[in-house]
Motif scaffolding. Structure first.
Motif, PDB file in Angstrom:
ATOM      1  N   MET A   1      46.065  33.936  26.832  1.00 23.78           N
ATOM      2  CA  MET A   1      47.412  33.860  27.380  1.00 23.78           C
ATOM      3  C   MET A   1      47.393  34.155  28.871  1.00 23.78           C
ATOM      4  O   MET A   1      46.472  34.749  29.397  1.00 23.78           O
ATOM      5  CB  MET A   1      48.356  34.859  26.690  1.00 23.78           C
ATOM      6  N   THR A   2      48.435  33.782  29.550  1.00 25.26           N
ATOM      7  CA  THR A   2      48.554  34.081  30.965  1.00 25.26           C
ATOM      8  C   THR A   2      48.862  35.550  31.151  1.00 25.26           C
ATOM      9  O   THR A   2      49.247  36.259  30.233  1.00 25.26           O
ATOM     10  CB  THR A   2      49.674  33.237  31.582  1.00 25.26           C
ATOM     11  N   ALA A   3      48.710  36.019  32.375  1.00 29.63           N
ATOM     12  CA  ALA A   3      48.957  37.428  32.670  1.00 29.63           C
ATOM     13  C   ALA A   3      50.381  37.796  32.322  1.00 29.63           C
ATOM     14  O   ALA A   3      51.319  37.063  32.606  1.00 29.63           O
ATOM     15  CB  ALA A   3      48.683  37.705  34.144  1.00 29.63           C
ATOM     16  N   GLN A   4      50.548  38.959  31.718  1.00 26.55           N
ATOM     17  CA  GLN A   4      51.872  39.360  31.269  1.00 26.55           C
ATOM     18  C   GLN A   4      52.556  40.339  32.225  1.00 26.55           C
ATOM     19  O   GLN A   4      53.655  40.784  31.963  1.00 26.55           O
ATOM     20  CB  GLN A   4      51.774  39.964  29.868  1.00 26.55           C
ATOM     21  N   ASN A   5      51.891  40.678  33.317  1.00 25.43           N
ATOM     22  CA  ASN A   5      52.529  41.467  34.356  1.00 25.43           C
ATOM     23  C   ASN A   5      52.460  40.688  35.661  1.00 25.43           C
ATOM     24  O   ASN A   5      51.840  41.115  36.640  1.00 25.43           O
ATOM     25  CB  ASN A   5      51.851  42.833  34.506  1.00 25.43           C
ATOM     26  N   PRO A   6      53.072  39.483  35.687  1.00 22.56           N
ATOM     27  CA  PRO A   6      52.984  38.630  36.864  1.00 22.56           C
ATOM     28  C   PRO A   6      53.786  39.196  38.026  1.00 22.56           C
ATOM     29  O   PRO A   6      54.635  40.055  37.884  1.00 22.56           O
ATOM     30  CB  PRO A   6      53.581  37.303  36.378  1.00 22.56           C
ATOM     31  N   ARG A 136      45.336  16.869  27.113  1.00 25.17           N
ATOM     32  CA  ARG A 136      44.743  18.024  27.789  1.00 25.17           C
ATOM     33  C   ARG A 136      43.450  17.640  28.496  1.00 25.17           C
ATOM     34  O   ARG A 136      43.118  18.185  29.557  1.00 25.17           O
ATOM     35  CB  ARG A 136      44.493  19.144  26.777  1.00 25.17           C
ATOM     36  N   GLY A 137      42.725  16.699  27.904  1.00 26.28           N
ATOM     37  CA  GLY A 137      41.507  16.221  28.541  1.00 26.28           C
ATOM     38  C   GLY A 137      41.768  15.515  29.850  1.00 26.28           C
ATOM     39  O   GLY A 137      40.852  15.333  30.665  1.00 26.28           O
ATOM     40  N   LYS A 138      43.022  15.126  30.088  1.00 28.10           N
ATOM     41  CA  LYS A 138      43.415  14.466  31.336  1.00 28.10           C
ATOM     42  C   LYS A 138      44.219  15.402  32.244  1.00 28.10           C
ATOM     43  O   LYS A 138      44.853  14.960  33.201  1.00 28.10           O
ATOM     44  CB  LYS A 138      44.245  13.225  31.017  1.00 28.10           C
ATOM     45  N   GLY A 139      44.216  16.698  31.898  1.00 31.48           N
ATOM     46  CA  GLY A 139      44.912  17.677  32.727  1.00 31.48           C
ATOM     47  C   GLY A 139      46.388  17.825  32.418  1.00 31.48           C
ATOM     48  O   GLY A 139      47.124  18.449  33.196  1.00 31.48           O
ATOM     49  N   VAL A 140      46.846  17.274  31.299  1.00 36.26           N
ATOM     50  CA  VAL A 140      48.262  17.360  30.909  1.00 36.26           C
ATOM     51  C   VAL A 140      48.419  18.479  29.886  1.00 36.26           C
ATOM     52  O   VAL A 140      47.778  18.472  28.835  1.00 36.26           O
ATOM     53  CB  VAL A 140      48.748  16.021  30.322  1.00 36.26           C
ATOM     54  N   GLN A 141      49.287  19.444  30.200  1.00 36.52           N
ATOM     55  CA  GLN A 141      49.430  20.641  29.372  1.00 36.52           C
ATOM     56  C   GLN A 141      50.600  20.525  28.394  1.00 36.52           C
ATOM     57  O   GLN A 141      51.549  19.767  28.613  1.00 36.52           O
ATOM     58  CB  GLN A 141      49.611  21.878  30.257  1.00 36.52           C
ATOM     59  N   SER A 142      50.519  21.324  27.329  1.00 35.44           N
ATOM     60  CA  SER A 142      51.587  21.338  26.321  1.00 35.44           C
ATOM     61  C   SER A 142      51.693  22.728  25.716  1.00 35.44           C
ATOM     62  O   SER A 142      50.708  23.468  25.636  1.00 35.44           O
ATOM     63  CB  SER A 142      51.313  20.297  25.236  1.00 35.44           C
ATOM     64  N   PRO A 357      45.256  25.709  29.791  1.00 34.28           N
ATOM     65  CA  PRO A 357      46.064  25.499  28.589  1.00 34.28           C
ATOM     66  C   PRO A 357      46.929  26.719  28.285  1.00 34.28           C
ATOM     67  O   PRO A 357      46.423  27.839  28.195  1.00 34.28           O
ATOM     68  CB  PRO A 357      45.014  25.279  27.492  1.00 34.28           C
ATOM     69  N   PRO A 358      48.239  26.526  28.131  1.00 30.80           N
ATOM     70  CA  PRO A 358      49.128  27.649  27.828  1.00 30.80           C
ATOM     71  C   PRO A 358      49.090  28.011  26.351  1.00 30.80           C
ATOM     72  O   PRO A 358      48.563  27.257  25.528  1.00 30.80           O
ATOM     73  CB  PRO A 358      50.507  27.125  28.229  1.00 30.80           C
ATOM     74  N   SER A 359      49.635  29.159  26.042  1.00 27.07           N
ATOM     75  CA  SER A 359      49.735  29.611  24.659  1.00 27.07           C
ATOM     76  C   SER A 359      51.177  30.048  24.383  1.00 27.07           C
ATOM     77  O   SER A 359      51.810  30.654  25.252  1.00 27.07           O
ATOM     78  CB  SER A 359      48.778  30.797  24.427  1.00 27.07           C
ATOM     79  N   PRO A 360      51.728  29.719  23.200  1.00 26.33           N
ATOM     80  CA  PRO A 360      51.072  29.078  22.076  1.00 26.33           C
ATOM     81  C   PRO A 360      50.923  27.571  22.253  1.00 26.33           C
ATOM     82  O   PRO A 360      51.855  26.881  22.651  1.00 26.33           O
ATOM     83  CB  PRO A 360      51.986  29.397  20.891  1.00 26.33           C
TER      84      PRO A 360
END
Length: 399
Positions: A1-6, A136-142, A357-360
């Protein structure tokens, strides 16, 4: 996951301005719009613009766009996929539309955020996950929008569990109870038809409860037993009584690969419960309790202390050191349900900007969908136990 204290700073400079289109403007559209409108005021995020709000009713979507800060409107979601100034598609439409829109958007090179549950059927969820992996292999996130992951108290609970503060987790209880359908005279809606909703309380709110079990504990579900029940079989419709074809309530027992057991209970006919999500986690060294009605609090029992010092203690989750809280108010000043969507948008934008890649992920959404399907299969088979594969859901090859 991304940082949770941004960082709580304002919008960063020197980056491409991302164009956002949102599809759907009702309940979830309002919640997401509020987040898009406010996120840059509190978090350091890439520059973006609320370009287009999409809805089928021209007058209704125009009114919503003016209220929620969208620059323009459209009545056909396909039209925004051809636009070069649209980089992100936020899908807040009903579940039966998720697969078609998300797959088309990903194939058009748009980053996609979609509300839970991922889809109405397992086959649709699998198709969406495959499309997400290819994109995602082309740099497109979901990403899928399980917003309760962004409740600071639940994010803190996950940290404490990961740190081993509860020891070996033995069992979990998750209950999500509402009463908006307790009155048998409540009218028929799309949420009560299987062809549009997929399922009732199961997909609507059990998806949240199951995601919390997986989010907090990690691992996978290996075995499921479940029961579904419809207490009110017909509702008033435009032309008279209409048959309800989804569940009003659901119960399930889940076995995880760690050996932990989770019980899940959800209902939309629990009289007096408006939006009650309670989560209890019990380990051999401690326990955690969370109640959405006291969203800024987490109860922690440290069983490693001497017996005379033990007891649940209240942690008020509003210090800058707590997940997400540095961006908001001085300590002691609470935040609410709507802030979870702001955190969600912040994390999604950070992932898009960073190319991570973001989560979830859709894979995580598919894992929940598999459990939902197994619960339904078990219920249809009259309390049979359904075995699930222990193999993790695979992401794109080479990712």
């Amino acid at each position: 996951m991304t940082a949770q204290n941004p960082s709580p700073q304002g919008p960063s400079q020197g980056r491409k301005t991302l164009g956002v289109a949102m599809i759907g403007y009702a309940f979830m559209g309002k919640a997401h719009s509020n987040a898009w409108r406010n996120v840059a005021s509190y978090f350091d995020v890439p520059a973006f613009e609320q370009k287009v709000l999409v809805g089928r009713d021209a007058a209704g979507v125009a009114e919503a766009a003016a209220k929620y800060g969208w620059a323009e409107t459209a009545t056909d979601w396909r039209s925004v996929l051809d636009r070069g100034d649209i980089d992100i598609v936020d899908i807040c439409a009903p579940g039966w539309m998720h697969a078609e829109i998300a797959i088309a958007a990903l194939e058009a090179g748009k980053h996609v955020l979609v509300e839970k549950p991922l889809a109405n059927t397992l086959a649709e969820a699998e198709a969406m996950t495959a499309a997400a992996a290819a994109a995602r292999g082309k740099g497109v996130q979901s990403m899928i929008g399980f917003n309760y992951r962004r409740v600071p108290a639940l994010a803190l609970a996950r940290e404490l569990i990961a740190e081993g503060r509860l020891g070996t987790i033995r069992h979990v209880r998750a209950a999500y109870l509402q009463d908006w359908l307790a009155d048998a005279g409540s009218p028929m809606t799309w949420r009560l038809r299987k062809e549009t909703a997929g399922s009732g309380a199961l997909g609507d709110i059990a998806s949240h409860a199951i995601d919390q079990v997986l989010f907090l504990l990690g691992g996978t579900v290996t075995e499921v037993s479940g029961r579904l029940h419809t207490f009110v079989s017909a509702r008033p419709g435009a032309d008279g009584p209409e048959q309800v074809t989804v569940d009003d309530a659901a119960w399930a027992t889940l076995t995880l690969d760690s050996g932990a057991i989770a019980s899940v209970e959800v209902s939309r006919v629990a009289t007096g419960q408006k939006n009650s999500l309670k989560v209890e986690i019990y380990g051999d060294k401690g326990s955690l309790l969370f109640d959405l009605e006291t969203i800024n609090e987490l109860s922690f029992q440290d069983a490693t202390l001497p017996v005379r010092e033990q007891g649940f203690r209240r942690i008020l989750v509003n210090e800058p050191e707590h997940p997400y809280m540095a961006a908001w108010w001085p300590q002691g000043h609470v935040i609410g349900w709507e802030h979870t969507f702001t955190h969600e948008i912040r994390d999604f934008l950070a992932a898009v900007d960073g190319g991570t890649p973001p989560s979830p992920s859709f894979e995580e959404g598919l894992a929940v969908q598999r459990v939902l399907t197994a619960i339904e299969e078990s219920a249809n088979a009259k309390s049979a136990t359904v075995q699930l594969s222990t193999a993790p859901v695979r992401a794109i090859e080479g990712a």
